[in-house]
Design a protein around this motif. Structure first.
Motif, PDB file in Angstrom:
ATOM      1  N   ALA A  53     130.484 -23.705  84.768  1.00  0.00           N
ATOM      2  CA  ALA A  53     131.871 -23.413  85.146  1.00  0.00           C
ATOM      3  C   ALA A  53     132.243 -24.144  86.434  1.00  0.00           C
ATOM      4  CB  ALA A  53     132.048 -21.903  85.342  1.00  0.00           C
ATOM      5  N   ASP A  54     133.540 -24.206  86.676  1.00  0.00           N
ATOM      6  CA  ASP A  54     134.062 -24.743  87.935  1.00  0.00           C
ATOM      7  C   ASP A  54     135.527 -24.320  88.059  1.00  0.00           C
ATOM      8  OD1 ASP A  54     134.016 -26.057  90.354  1.00  0.00           O
ATOM      9  OD2 ASP A  54     134.308 -28.054  89.513  1.00  0.00           O
ATOM     10  N   GLY A  55     135.982 -24.133  89.280  1.00  0.00           N
ATOM     11  CA  GLY A  55     137.372 -23.773  89.506  1.00  0.00           C
ATOM     12  C   GLY A  55     137.788 -22.476  88.850  1.00  0.00           C
ATOM     13  N   GLY A  56     136.827 -21.592  88.605  1.00  0.00           N
ATOM     14  CA  GLY A  56     137.134 -20.308  87.975  1.00  0.00           C
ATOM     15  C   GLY A  56     137.137 -20.329  86.462  1.00  0.00           C
ATOM     16  N   ASP A  57     136.924 -21.498  85.860  1.00  0.00           N
ATOM     17  CA  ASP A  57     136.950 -21.626  84.394  1.00  0.00           C
ATOM     18  C   ASP A  57     135.607 -22.118  83.877  1.00  0.00           C
ATOM     19  OD1 ASP A  57     139.737 -20.988  84.185  1.00  0.00           O
ATOM     20  OD2 ASP A  57     140.198 -23.022  84.858  1.00  0.00           O
ATOM     21  N   VAL A  58     135.161 -21.536  82.745  1.00  0.00           N
ATOM     22  CA  VAL A  58     133.936 -22.034  82.114  1.00  0.00           C
ATOM     23  C   VAL A  58     134.239 -23.366  81.449  1.00  0.00           C
ATOM     24  CG1 VAL A  58     132.952 -19.737  81.754  1.00  0.00           C
ATOM     25  CG2 VAL A  58     134.332 -20.780  79.955  1.00  0.00           C
ATOM     26  N   TYR A  59     133.240 -24.225  81.354  1.00  0.00           N
ATOM     27  CA  TYR A  59     133.415 -25.513  80.710  1.00  0.00           C
ATOM     28  C   TYR A  59     133.639 -25.339  79.211  1.00  0.00           C
ATOM     29  CZ  TYR A  59     131.578 -27.515  85.055  1.00  0.00           C
ATOM     30  OH  TYR A  59     131.386 -27.872  86.363  1.00  0.00           O
ATOM     31  N   LYS A  60     134.336 -26.296  78.634  1.00  0.00           N
ATOM     32  CA  LYS A  60     134.598 -26.221  77.191  1.00  0.00           C
ATOM     33  C   LYS A  60     133.276 -26.228  76.421  1.00  0.00           C
ATOM     34  CE  LYS A  60     135.572 -31.214  77.006  1.00  0.00           C
ATOM     35  NZ  LYS A  60     136.628 -32.216  76.786  1.00  0.00           N
TER      36      LYS A  60
ATOM     37  N   SER B 159     132.016 -20.621  91.354  1.00  0.00           N
ATOM     38  CA  SER B 159     132.426 -20.081  90.051  1.00  0.00           C
ATOM     39  C   SER B 159     131.210 -19.604  89.262  1.00  0.00           C
ATOM     40  CB  SER B 159     133.186 -21.144  89.245  1.00  0.00           C
ATOM     41  OG  SER B 159     134.346 -21.553  89.911  1.00  0.00           O
ATOM     42  N   GLU B 160     130.162 -20.408  89.274  1.00  0.00           N
ATOM     43  CA  GLU B 160     128.942 -20.055  88.543  1.00  0.00           C
ATOM     44  C   GLU B 160     128.245 -18.866  89.174  1.00  0.00           C
ATOM     45  OE1 GLU B 160     128.303 -24.653  87.053  1.00  0.00           O
ATOM     46  OE2 GLU B 160     127.425 -23.974  88.939  1.00  0.00           O
TER      47      GLU B 160
ATOM     48  N   LYS C  94     134.235 -11.122  89.182  1.00  0.00           N
ATOM     49  CA  LYS C  94     135.447 -11.883  88.887  1.00  0.00           C
ATOM     50  C   LYS C  94     135.621 -12.993  89.925  1.00  0.00           C
ATOM     51  CE  LYS C  94     140.475 -11.205  88.509  1.00  0.00           C
ATOM     52  NZ  LYS C  94     140.873 -12.016  89.674  1.00  0.00           N
ATOM     53  N   PHE C  95     136.020 -14.167  89.466  1.00  0.00           N
ATOM     54  CA  PHE C  95     136.317 -15.258  90.372  1.00  0.00           C
ATOM     55  C   PHE C  95     137.672 -15.022  91.024  1.00  0.00           C
ATOM     56  CE2 PHE C  95     138.498 -19.292  91.203  1.00  0.00           C
ATOM     57  CZ  PHE C  95     137.581 -19.922  92.023  1.00  0.00           C
ATOM     58  N   ASP C  96     137.739 -15.167  92.336  1.00  0.00           N
ATOM     59  CA  ASP C  96     138.996 -15.041  93.069  1.00  0.00           C
ATOM     60  C   ASP C  96     139.373 -16.393  93.661  1.00  0.00           C
ATOM     61  OD1 ASP C  96     139.306 -12.223  92.745  1.00  0.00           O
ATOM     62  OD2 ASP C  96     137.730 -11.941  94.241  1.00  0.00           O
ATOM     63  N   ASP C  97     140.615 -16.777  93.503  1.00  0.00           N
ATOM     64  CA  ASP C  97     141.100 -18.040  94.068  1.00  0.00           C
ATOM     65  C   ASP C  97     141.438 -17.818  95.538  1.00  0.00           C
ATOM     66  OD1 ASP C  97     141.950 -20.596  94.401  1.00  0.00           O
ATOM     67  OD2 ASP C  97     143.849 -20.356  93.316  1.00  0.00           O
ATOM     68  N   ILE C  98     140.396 -17.781  96.360  1.00  0.00           N
ATOM     69  CA  ILE C  98     140.551 -17.507  97.785  1.00  0.00           C
ATOM     70  C   ILE C  98     139.918 -18.635  98.583  1.00  0.00           C
ATOM     71  CG2 ILE C  98     140.693 -14.991  97.591  1.00  0.00           C
ATOM     72  CD1 ILE C  98     137.705 -14.841  98.104  1.00  0.00           C
ATOM     73  N   SER C  99     140.235 -18.670  99.867  1.00  0.00           N
ATOM     74  CA  SER C  99     139.692 -19.730 100.711  1.00  0.00           C
ATOM     75  C   SER C  99     139.406 -19.191 102.103  1.00  0.00           C
ATOM     76  CB  SER C  99     140.671 -20.909 100.786  1.00  0.00           C
ATOM     77  OG  SER C  99     141.901 -20.496 101.343  1.00  0.00           O
ATOM     78  N   GLY C 100     138.848 -20.060 102.946  1.00  0.00           N
ATOM     79  CA  GLY C 100     138.603 -19.696 104.335  1.00  0.00           C
ATOM     80  C   GLY C 100     137.553 -18.610 104.491  1.00  0.00           C
ATOM     81  N   GLU C 101     137.770 -17.750 105.468  1.00  0.00           N
ATOM     82  CA  GLU C 101     136.813 -16.697 105.789  1.00  0.00           C
ATOM     83  C   GLU C 101     136.582 -15.750 104.617  1.00  0.00           C
ATOM     84  OE1 GLU C 101     133.959 -15.079 108.174  1.00  0.00           O
ATOM     85  OE2 GLU C 101     135.164 -16.870 108.575  1.00  0.00           O
ATOM     86  N   LYS C 102     137.629 -15.474 103.840  1.00  0.00           N
ATOM     87  CA  LYS C 102     137.477 -14.585 102.681  1.00  0.00           C
ATOM     88  C   LYS C 102     136.526 -15.189 101.658  1.00  0.00           C
ATOM     89  CE  LYS C 102     141.955 -12.212 102.868  1.00  0.00           C
ATOM     90  NZ  LYS C 102     143.238 -11.972 102.154  1.00  0.00           N
ATOM     91  N   ALA C 103     136.653 -16.481 101.428  1.00  0.00           N
ATOM     92  CA  ALA C 103     135.771 -17.149 100.464  1.00  0.00           C
ATOM     93  C   ALA C 103     134.321 -17.138 100.939  1.00  0.00           C
ATOM     94  CB  ALA C 103     136.251 -18.580 100.236  1.00  0.00           C
ATOM     95  N   LEU C 104     134.113 -17.376 102.235  1.00  0.00           N
ATOM     96  CA  LEU C 104     132.760 -17.338 102.786  1.00  0.00           C
ATOM     97  C   LEU C 104     132.155 -15.943 102.696  1.00  0.00           C
ATOM     98  CD1 LEU C 104     133.100 -19.627 105.939  1.00  0.00           C
ATOM     99  CD2 LEU C 104     131.746 -20.094 103.887  1.00  0.00           C
ATOM    100  N   LYS C 105     132.961 -14.935 102.973  1.00  0.00           N
ATOM    101  CA  LYS C 105     132.473 -13.553 102.903  1.00  0.00           C
ATOM    102  C   LYS C 105     132.071 -13.191 101.482  1.00  0.00           C
ATOM    103  CE  LYS C 105     132.834 -12.035 107.174  1.00  0.00           C
ATOM    104  NZ  LYS C 105     131.623 -11.624 107.932  1.00  0.00           N
ATOM    105  N   LYS C 106     132.878 -13.641 100.507  1.00  0.00           N
ATOM    106  CA  LYS C 106     132.524 -13.346  99.118  1.00  0.00           C
ATOM    107  C   LYS C 106     131.252 -14.078  98.722  1.00  0.00           C
ATOM    108  CE  LYS C 106     134.054 -12.819  94.440  1.00  0.00           C
ATOM    109  NZ  LYS C 106     135.165 -12.505  93.548  1.00  0.00           N
ATOM    110  N   ALA C 107     131.121 -15.342  99.128  1.00  0.00           N
ATOM    111  CA  ALA C 107     129.912 -16.095  98.812  1.00  0.00           C
ATOM    112  C   ALA C 107     128.684 -15.419  99.412  1.00  0.00           C
ATOM    113  CB  ALA C 107     130.037 -17.530  99.321  1.00  0.00           C
ATOM    114  N   GLU C 108     128.815 -14.941 100.635  1.00  0.00           N
ATOM    115  CA  GLU C 108     127.700 -14.254 101.287  1.00  0.00           C
ATOM    116  C   GLU C 108     127.332 -12.977 100.547  1.00  0.00           C
ATOM    117  OE1 GLU C 108     126.321 -12.611 105.691  1.00  0.00           O
ATOM    118  OE2 GLU C 108     128.379 -13.310 105.390  1.00  0.00           O
TER     119      GLU C 108
END
Length: 273
Positions: free
Chosen positions: A110-117, A142-143, A151-165
């Motif tokens: 997957a990438d960008g929140g979508d699984v590959y075809k 995404s993976e 669920k994948f969230d279209d977020i960025s910055g500190e929120k994205a880092l916190k979710k990754a952590e």
């Protein structure tokens, strides 16, 4: 000479999978031993492609390697053309893994929140199962969401880092597997890669240019594994890999890239060791 077995497909165009892994591993003065899972006219990110699925041949190839008494310092797995290959690859890992063998799984799906075809539930489950054989996995964000059942969230910055952590620590707690997580959105001009080995959660920030280029995940996984075999720690290995990819993307943009599916111009930077 150290040896890495790479279980992946080979594509005529797209600079991904084995056409990315092989030159980078060779440039590290390490032997690349490909176990080819499929042959593609061009990678699947193009509008159309033709391919030959090699699932029925893989076990025979593996059996020949057993006769040779083959041994590997590391095993890398990447894109799998169908869910049936996961069991073959897991058996391969079991057969050739020694206590010192490093297993790195790139859970491509997957990438960008979508699984590959072409990735149905069976194939996704197969990738998730294969990932649990690893010492280290290299998902994009995404993976990682899929691996953690989130669920994948279209977020960025500190929120994205916190979710990754949060997700990296969850996956490590459940499986004891270290992670290098790419594709974390920071801003319009920056992208992050996160590293977690059960101790500190560390991030690497790189400048971004262009779109999502084919093959950068394969480059990250291959370069990372080579640096680990050259005795770098996980964070240092990831940082070197990310710097290499940033240079390659910048060169690609300067060369007038028009299609991200073509991959990046990394060849000029392969004088590594």
């Amino acid at each position: 000479m150290k040896k890495i077995a790479v279980v992946n497909d080979i594509s005529g165009f797209g600079k991904c999978s084995l056409t990315a892994a092989l030159p980078i591993i060779s440039a590290h003065h390490i032997q690349c031993c490909p176990l080819v899972s499929g042959v593609y006219s061009n990678q699947t990110g193009y509008e159309s492609f033709k391919h030959a699925d090699l699932t029925e041949y893989m076990q025979g190839f593996i059996d020949e390697w057993k006769k040779l008494g083959a041994e590997f310092d590391a095993i890398i797995t990447g894109f799998i053309p169908n869910h049936k290959q996961a069991d073959i690859i897991k058996g391969f890992i079991d057969d050739f893994r020694k206590e010192s063998t490093l297993v790195v799984v790139d859970p491509v799906m997957a990438d960008g929140g979508d699984v590959y075809k072409g990735f149905d539930e069976n194939r996704i489950n197969a990738v998730c199962s294969l990932a649990k054989k690893a010492n280290i996995i290299t998902p994009n964000i995404s993976e990682l969401c899929i691996l953690c059942g989130e669920k994948f969230d279209d977020i960025s910055g500190e929120k994205a880092l916190k979710k990754a952590e949060k997700l990296a620590k969850k996956y490590y707690a459940e499986n004891g597997i270290s992670l290098v997580v790419s594709g974390i959105e920071i801003s319009e001009n920056e992208i992050a890669t996160a590293v977690f080995d059960g101790n500190d959660f560390k991030t690497i920030i790189n400048k971004r240019s262009g779109g999502s280029f084919s093959g950068t995940g394969d480059i990250l996984c291959s370069y990372l594994t080579c640096e680990l075999l050259c005795e770098a720690d996980l964070y240092t290995a990831a940082k070197k890999a990310c710097a290499f990819i940033e240079k390659a993307i910048n060169a690609t943009m300067k060369n007038g890239a028009v299609n991200c599916a073509d991959g990046v111009d990394f060849e000029a930077f392969c004088d590594i060791r």
